[in-house]
Design a protein around this motif. Structure first.
Motif, mmCIF file in Angstrom:
data_model
loop_
_atom_site.group_PDB
_atom_site.id
_atom_site.type_symbol
_atom_site.label_atom_id
_atom_site.label_comp_id
_atom_site.label_asym_id
_atom_site.label_seq_id
_atom_site.Cartn_x
_atom_site.Cartn_y
_atom_site.Cartn_z
ATOM 1 N N VAL A 186 30.362 41.768 51.933
ATOM 2 C CA VAL A 186 28.996 41.268 51.738
ATOM 3 C C VAL A 186 28.282 42.102 50.680
ATOM 4 N N ALA A 187 28.460 43.415 50.756
ATOM 5 C CA ALA A 187 27.827 44.313 49.792
ATOM 6 C C ALA A 187 28.337 44.048 48.380
ATOM 7 N N ARG A 188 29.637 43.816 48.250
ATOM 8 C CA ARG A 188 30.220 43.567 46.926
ATOM 9 C C ARG A 188 29.706 42.249 46.349
ATOM 10 N N ALA A 189 29.638 41.214 47.185
ATOM 11 C CA ALA A 189 29.133 39.916 46.722
ATOM 12 C C ALA A 189 27.665 40.011 46.331
ATOM 13 N N ALA A 190 26.881 40.754 47.112
ATOM 14 C CA ALA A 190 25.456 40.919 46.813
ATOM 15 C C ALA A 190 25.256 41.699 45.525
ATOM 16 N N ALA A 191 26.050 42.753 45.329
ATOM 17 C CA ALA A 191 25.940 43.556 44.112
ATOM 18 C C ALA A 191 26.268 42.725 42.880
ATOM 19 N N ARG A 192 27.280 41.882 43.004
ATOM 20 C CA ARG A 192 27.662 41.025 41.873
ATOM 21 C C ARG A 192 26.573 39.983 41.603
ATOM 22 N N ALA A 193 26.052 39.362 42.662
ATOM 23 C CA ALA A 193 25.015 38.342 42.494
ATOM 24 C C ALA A 193 23.730 38.934 41.926
ATOM 25 N N ALA A 194 23.428 40.171 42.312
ATOM 26 C CA ALA A 194 22.221 40.842 41.814
ATOM 27 C C ALA A 194 22.434 41.434 40.430
ATOM 28 N N GLN A 195 23.648 41.306 39.898
ATOM 29 C CA GLN A 195 23.999 41.857 38.586
ATOM 30 C C GLN A 195 23.680 43.354 38.529
ATOM 31 N N CYS A 196 24.037 44.012 39.660
ATOM 32 C CA CYS A 196 23.966 45.464 39.802
ATOM 33 C C CYS A 196 22.539 46.010 39.817
ATOM 34 N N ASP A 313 28.695 32.289 33.854
ATOM 35 C CA ASP A 313 29.928 31.934 34.558
ATOM 36 C C ASP A 313 30.571 30.690 33.962
ATOM 37 N N VAL A 314 29.726 29.746 33.523
ATOM 38 C CA VAL A 314 30.246 28.531 32.885
ATOM 39 C C VAL A 314 30.976 28.904 31.597
ATOM 40 N N VAL A 315 30.372 29.786 30.797
ATOM 41 C CA VAL A 315 30.999 30.213 29.543
ATOM 42 C C VAL A 315 32.318 30.937 29.823
ATOM 43 N N VAL A 316 32.325 31.816 30.827
ATOM 44 C CA VAL A 316 33.550 32.528 31.192
ATOM 45 C C VAL A 316 34.660 31.536 31.550
ATOM 46 N N THR A 317 34.289 30.506 32.303
ATOM 47 C CA THR A 317 35.271 29.485 32.704
ATOM 48 C C THR A 317 35.766 28.699 31.498
ATOM 49 N N GLN A 318 34.857 28.333 30.607
ATOM 50 C CA GLN A 318 35.254 27.564 29.425
ATOM 51 C C GLN A 318 36.159 28.369 28.501
ATOM 52 N N LEU A 319 35.965 29.671 28.472
ATOM 53 C CA LEU A 319 36.804 30.525 27.630
ATOM 54 C C LEU A 319 38.134 30.869 28.300
ATOM 55 N N GLY A 320 38.230 30.571 29.606
ATOM 56 C CA GLY A 320 39.449 30.911 30.328
ATOM 57 C C GLY A 320 39.619 32.400 30.522
ATOM 58 N N ALA A 321 38.514 33.139 30.531
ATOM 59 C CA ALA A 321 38.568 34.593 30.676
ATOM 60 C C ALA A 321 38.887 34.981 32.116
ATOM 61 N N SER A 322 39.442 36.150 32.275
ATOM 62 C CA SER A 322 39.813 36.634 33.612
ATOM 63 C C SER A 322 38.674 37.390 34.288
ATOM 64 N N THR A 323 37.535 37.486 33.625
ATOM 65 C CA THR A 323 36.371 38.203 34.181
ATOM 66 C C THR A 323 35.910 37.530 35.474
ATOM 67 N N ALA A 324 35.550 38.341 36.460
ATOM 68 C CA ALA A 324 35.101 37.799 37.750
ATOM 69 C C ALA A 324 33.781 37.058 37.585
ATOM 70 N N LEU A 325 33.645 35.975 38.356
ATOM 71 C CA LEU A 325 32.405 35.205 38.339
ATOM 72 C C LEU A 325 31.318 35.946 39.102
ATOM 73 N N ILE A 326 30.094 35.854 38.606
ATOM 74 C CA ILE A 326 28.956 36.417 39.335
ATOM 75 C C ILE A 326 28.652 35.560 40.556
ATOM 76 N N ASN A 327 28.745 34.258 40.389
ATOM 77 C CA ASN A 327 28.412 33.309 41.454
ATOM 78 C C ASN A 327 29.680 32.633 41.967
ATOM 79 N N ALA A 328 30.549 33.423 42.577
ATOM 80 C CA ALA A 328 31.835 32.905 43.033
ATOM 81 C C ALA A 328 31.672 31.822 44.091
ATOM 82 N N ASP A 329 30.567 31.849 44.857
ATOM 83 C CA ASP A 329 30.364 30.834 45.890
ATOM 84 C C ASP A 329 30.043 29.465 45.309
#
Length: 381
Positions: A186-196, A313-329
């Motif tokens: 939960v903490a990891r998901a919150a940190a990612r969603a809050a962009q640290c 996240d949309v741009v990351v997906t369109q580029l096919g990058a391996s970077t983790a999504l901020i909004n994985a849900d």
């Protein structure tokens, strides 16, 4: 526990400040702490102020009376200024200059810590300039701003710059897990969603309503199909920000008004106020209105930051990058937007959101700024 423990993921800053404390000849009379929201620039400035007043070695023990007083905001030689208005008033800065002329009474330094130094207008900054150029021997100014560009050149050129970076997700998640007992996932998901952003991450991790509201905001662009949809959605967002501002300030406004009337010897419920009292009440109401305006704009800016994370996240997906999504849900929705649009279109939507943030900062009417943004990011026919 030292004063530096609250600085998450900023080892380079801690090292620099500690080295300065260990070398008295390296001390500078004016400092500028910069970093993105949530990076901890005011935390760093406060820790430095505590270490400067600390009576133990190594400096910044966090245990002595001086450290505790600075951290609690009660040290007589440390003046901390944070504004809840749109700008820091010139009268406030003139008051700080007077305080800066006084010799320290208990600690080794007279310290003036100004959060949100970027909220000073240029003419206000110019009033401050001479005091920063030629301060008394034992006075230190600590200014905080998002970037050096947010402070006029004549001020920043006279300050030693300390730049903070965005702390890593794992560092924020570990803090929430160890300090607040939050589940690691939960903490990891919150940190990612809050962009640290530390404060926002804690809120998302502990407040179900905050998580639900953020999800609703992120899904809003998915339901816009036309200009009328965008206009209606803009009104909803602005009303949401107004409601948040009212909820956050209503009780405080009432308490402040009651205290003012009581201090002026006026009974609560009096309908006709003497002219002198009426002017004081009017000034208070104007200050409260400015505070509500800033809070509303801060809420809207946070909404826009969240929308930027969606299109990132949309741009990351369109580029096919391996970077983790901020909004994985929202992975399914993000993939649908990515496959249904173009990379250029996603970048243009991000630019529209940034334009809206700049307009808000330039005091454009919030509804107009948000309407223009949502019209620009709606799916094109």
């Amino acid at each position: 526990m030292s004063v530096w423990d609250a600085l998450i993921g900023q080892d380079h800053v801690v090292t620099e400040l500690r080295e300065t404390l260990a070398s008295p000849g390296a001390m500078t009379h004016a400092w500028l702490f910069t970093g993105p929201p949530g990076s901890g620039r005011s935390v760093a400035a406060t820790a430095f102020a505590a270490a400067l007043q600390c009576r133990n070695e190594p400096r910044g023990c966090g245990e002595c009376d001086s450290c505790r007083q600075v951290l609690a905001g009660t040290h007589p030689d440390v003046t901390r200024v944070t504004t809840e208005k749109v700008v820091i008033a010139m009268e406030e800065v003139r008051g700080l200059i007077q305080v800066a002329q006084r010799a320290p009474s208990a600690g080794g330094w007279r310290i003036i810590l100004v959060e949100d130094a970027d909220r000073m207008l240029e003419r206000t900054s110019n009033v401050l300039l001479k005091s920063i150029e030629e301060p008394p021997e034992r006075t230190i100014w600590l200014l905080c701003a998002p970037s050096t560009e947010d402070v006029i050149m004549t001020i920043r050129s006279r300050c030693r710059h300390v730049g903070l970076r965005i702390p890593p997700v794992e560092a924020i998640a570990n803090l929430l897990a160890t300090r607040d007992g939050i589940d690691e996932d939960v903490a990891r998901a919150a940190a990612r969603a809050a962009q640290c952003h530390v404060g926002m991450a804690r809120r998302l991790a502990t407040d179900d309503a905050a998580r639900s509201r953020r999800l609703t905001i992120l899904q809003l662009p998915l339901n816009i199909r036309s200009v009328p949809d965008a206009v209606i959605a803009a009104a909803r967002l602005v009303d949401l920000a107004k409601d948040d501002a009212a909820a956050a300030t209503e009780d405080r406004d009432r308490i402040e008004r009651e205290k003012l009337l009581r201090d002026l010897g006026v009974e609560d419920g009096t309908t006709r106020l003497p002219p002198a009292v009426r002017s004081r009440v009017k000034q208070l109401e104007e200050d409260q209105k400015r505070r509500a305006t800033r809070f509303q704009r801060d809420v809207l800016d946070r909404i826009m930051v969240d929308l930027l994370s969606l299109y990132r996240d949309v741009v990351v997906t369109q580029l096919g990058a391996s970077t983790a999504l901020i909004n994985a849900d929202l992975k399914g929705d993000i993939e649908r937007i990515a496959h249904g649009g173009t990379l250029a279109g996603s970048v243009q939507r991000m630019a529209a959101v940034e334009d809206a943030r700049r307009r808000l900062a330039a005091n454009v009417a919030p509804l107009l700024a948000v309407e223009a943004m949502l019209v620009a990011i709606r799916p094109q026919a």
